[in-house]
Design a protein around this motif. Structure first.
Motif, PDB file in Angstrom:
ATOM      1  N   MET A 155       0.786  -1.135  -0.119  1.00  0.00           N
ATOM      2  CA  MET A 155       0.235   0.025   0.070  1.00  0.00           C
ATOM      3  C   MET A 155       0.970   1.194   0.130  1.00  0.00           C
ATOM      4  N   ARG A 156       0.317   2.176  -0.651  1.00  0.00           N
ATOM      5  CA  ARG A 156       1.091   3.510  -0.718  1.00  0.00           C
ATOM      6  C   ARG A 156       0.671   4.488   0.379  1.00  0.00           C
ATOM      7  N   ILE A 157       1.383   4.820   1.198  1.00  0.00           N
ATOM      8  CA  ILE A 157       0.845   5.740   2.312  1.00  0.00           C
ATOM      9  C   ILE A 157       1.504   7.167   2.116  1.00  0.00           C
ATOM     10  N   ALA A 158       0.758   8.287   2.312  1.00  0.00           N
ATOM     11  CA  ALA A 158       1.200   9.599   2.359  1.00  0.00           C
ATOM     12  C   ALA A 158       1.225   9.987   3.812  1.00  0.00           C
ATOM     13  N   ILE A 159       2.291  10.667   4.456  1.00  0.00           N
ATOM     14  CA  ILE A 159       2.378  10.912   5.667  1.00  0.00           C
ATOM     15  C   ILE A 159       3.100  12.356   5.821  1.00  0.00           C
ATOM     16  N   ALA A 160       2.368  13.133   7.019  1.00  0.00           N
ATOM     17  CA  ALA A 160       2.993  14.430   7.234  1.00  0.00           C
ATOM     18  C   ALA A 160       2.573  14.673   8.533  1.00  0.00           C
ATOM     19  N   SER A 161       3.400  15.764   9.146  1.00  0.00           N
ATOM     20  CA  SER A 161       3.190  16.185  10.546  1.00  0.00           C
ATOM     21  C   SER A 161       3.368  17.559  10.577  1.00  0.00           C
ATOM     22  N   ASP A 162       2.902  18.177  11.760  1.00  0.00           N
ATOM     23  CA  ASP A 162       3.495  19.418  12.085  1.00  0.00           C
ATOM     24  C   ASP A 162       4.693  19.499  12.877  1.00  0.00           C
ATOM     25  N   HIS A 163       5.120  20.617  13.725  1.00  0.00           N
ATOM     26  CA  HIS A 163       6.115  20.609  14.583  1.00  0.00           C
ATOM     27  C   HIS A 163       5.737  19.652  15.792  1.00  0.00           C
ATOM     28  N   ALA A 164       4.483  19.840  16.075  1.00  0.00           N
ATOM     29  CA  ALA A 164       3.921  19.064  17.520  1.00  0.00           C
ATOM     30  C   ALA A 164       4.083  17.565  17.157  1.00  0.00           C
ATOM     31  N   GLY A 165       4.035  17.056  15.936  1.00  0.00           N
ATOM     32  CA  GLY A 165       3.861  15.622  15.616  1.00  0.00           C
ATOM     33  C   GLY A 165       5.467  15.281  15.118  1.00  0.00           C
ATOM     34  N   TYR A 166       6.403  16.088  14.925  1.00  0.00           N
ATOM     35  CA  TYR A 166       7.197  15.835  14.090  1.00  0.00           C
ATOM     36  C   TYR A 166       8.194  14.610  14.915  1.00  0.00           C
ATOM     37  N   ASP A 167       8.152  14.595  16.215  1.00  0.00           N
ATOM     38  CA  ASP A 167       8.986  13.729  16.868  1.00  0.00           C
ATOM     39  C   ASP A 167       8.773  12.105  16.704  1.00  0.00           C
ATOM     40  N   GLN A 168       7.221  12.129  16.322  1.00  0.00           N
ATOM     41  CA  GLN A 168       6.847  10.635  16.009  1.00  0.00           C
ATOM     42  C   GLN A 168       6.989  10.385  14.409  1.00  0.00           C
ATOM     43  N   LYS A 169       6.997  11.440  13.547  1.00  0.00           N
ATOM     44  CA  LYS A 169       6.884  11.147  12.285  1.00  0.00           C
ATOM     45  C   LYS A 169       8.042  10.158  11.702  1.00  0.00           C
ATOM     46  N   PRO A 170       9.290  10.308  12.164  1.00  0.00           N
ATOM     47  CA  PRO A 170      10.286   9.501  11.440  1.00  0.00           C
ATOM     48  C   PRO A 170      10.090   7.949  11.958  1.00  0.00           C
ATOM     49  N   GLY A 171       9.956   7.856  13.048  1.00  0.00           N
ATOM     50  CA  GLY A 171       9.527   6.623  13.485  1.00  0.00           C
ATOM     51  C   GLY A 171       8.553   5.828  12.906  1.00  0.00           C
ATOM     52  N   MET A 172       7.491   6.654  12.570  1.00  0.00           N
ATOM     53  CA  MET A 172       6.217   6.003  11.901  1.00  0.00           C
ATOM     54  C   MET A 172       6.531   5.695  10.418  1.00  0.00           C
ATOM     55  N   VAL A 173       7.411   6.670   9.731  1.00  0.00           N
ATOM     56  CA  VAL A 173       7.963   6.277   8.405  1.00  0.00           C
ATOM     57  C   VAL A 173       8.598   5.135   8.498  1.00  0.00           C
ATOM     58  N   GLU A 174       9.619   4.799   9.345  1.00  0.00           N
ATOM     59  CA  GLU A 174      10.481   3.773   9.340  1.00  0.00           C
ATOM     60  C   GLU A 174       9.389   2.346   9.826  1.00  0.00           C
ATOM     61  N   SER A 221       8.756  -0.847   7.474  1.00  0.00           N
ATOM     62  CA  SER A 221       9.015  -2.196   7.813  1.00  0.00           C
ATOM     63  C   SER A 221       7.815  -3.209   7.608  1.00  0.00           C
ATOM     64  N   LEU A 222       6.809  -2.597   7.379  1.00  0.00           N
ATOM     65  CA  LEU A 222       5.736  -3.280   7.275  1.00  0.00           C
ATOM     66  C   LEU A 222       5.383  -3.586   5.697  1.00  0.00           C
ATOM     67  N   GLY A 223       6.595  -3.069   4.908  1.00  0.00           N
ATOM     68  CA  GLY A 223       6.452  -3.292   3.460  1.00  0.00           C
ATOM     69  C   GLY A 223       5.634  -2.267   2.728  1.00  0.00           C
ATOM     70  N   HIS A 224       5.256  -1.080   3.150  1.00  0.00           N
ATOM     71  CA  HIS A 224       4.694  -0.088   2.558  1.00  0.00           C
ATOM     72  C   HIS A 224       5.383   0.767   1.890  1.00  0.00           C
ATOM     73  N   GLU A 225       5.010   1.394   0.882  1.00  0.00           N
ATOM     74  CA  GLU A 225       5.606   2.500   0.196  1.00  0.00           C
ATOM     75  C   GLU A 225       5.268   3.835   0.974  1.00  0.00           C
ATOM     76  N   VAL A 226       6.255   4.463   1.249  1.00  0.00           N
ATOM     77  CA  VAL A 226       5.836   5.790   2.127  1.00  0.00           C
ATOM     78  C   VAL A 226       6.198   7.017   1.484  1.00  0.00           C
ATOM     79  N   VAL A 227       5.315   7.862   1.232  1.00  0.00           N
ATOM     80  CA  VAL A 227       5.357   9.357   0.671  1.00  0.00           C
ATOM     81  C   VAL A 227       5.431  10.186   2.044  1.00  0.00           C
ATOM     82  N   ASP A 228       6.743  10.679   2.028  1.00  0.00           N
ATOM     83  CA  ASP A 228       6.850  11.708   3.428  1.00  0.00           C
ATOM     84  C   ASP A 228       6.722  13.142   2.707  1.00  0.00           C
ATOM     85  N   LEU A 229       5.772  13.698   3.054  1.00  0.00           N
ATOM     86  CA  LEU A 229       5.402  15.031   2.478  1.00  0.00           C
ATOM     87  C   LEU A 229       5.705  16.249   3.638  1.00  0.00           C
ATOM     88  N   GLY A 230       6.678  15.879   4.493  1.00  0.00           N
ATOM     89  CA  GLY A 230       7.111  16.963   5.553  1.00  0.00           C
ATOM     90  C   GLY A 230       6.472  17.083   6.604  1.00  0.00           C
TER      91      GLY A 230
END
Length: 159
Positions: free
Chosen positions: A1-20, A24-33
């Motif tokens: 599945m292709r997943i688009a992900i983004a955060s703001d500054h308040a959610g940024y701490d969790q975003k890199p870990g969520m992308v990884e 790891s689950l095999g999804h294609e990730v589009v990190d939009l910042g």
């Protein structure tokens, strides 16, 4: 599945870990910042993810901000999007089963990362139930049609 992900500054701490985690689950990730924890405006990033999903460039979207509320409000304004703030794995399951939700909004400040991973798991693995829910989702989506004038105020009222 292709997943688009983004955060703001308040959610940024969790975003890199969520992308990884998603990778790891095999999804294609589009990190939009964003690409740093510098202060930024959540509507800009919610709009990017919502439009990516609405265009079909991603199957689903994940947004992380302080509460998830502002992201959900913004994403839901984009035609074709069904976004909600989800705080438990069970709500994520019901969001998919009953509402065919396509953009998940989670709290990076109030929900622990491990819980957010469980929420994302339910969001990505639960299928839309269809059946009686299909007509309800169609009624939700009619709100995207500018010619829809709304349900009359006296609809369903006795008297």
């Amino acid at each position: 599945m292709r997943i688009a992900i983004a955060s703001d500054h308040a959610g940024y701490d969790q975003k890199p870990g969520m992308v990884e985690y998603l990778k790891s689950l095999g999804h294609e990730v589009v990190d939009l910042g964003p690409m740093s924890a510098e202060r930024c405006d959540y509507p800009d990033f919610a709009d990017k993810v919502a439009r990516c999903v609405a265009r079909g460039d991603a199957d689903r979207g994940v947004l992380i901000c302080g509460t998830g509320i502002g992201m959900a409000l913004t994403a839901d304004k984009v035609p074709g999007i069904r976004a909600a703030v989800i705080q438990t794995p069970q709500f994520a399951e019901l969001f998919r089963e009953h509402n065919n939700g396509n953009v998940l909004c989670i709290s990076g400040r109030f929900t622990p990362f491990e819980t957010n991973k469980q929420i994302v798991d339910e969001f990505l693995t639960t299928e839309f139930a269809g059946g009686r829910h299909t007509g309800r989702v169609e009624k939700i989506m009619r709100e995207d049609d500018p010619s829809f004038e709304g349900v009359p105020a006296d609809f369903g009222m006795e008297g």
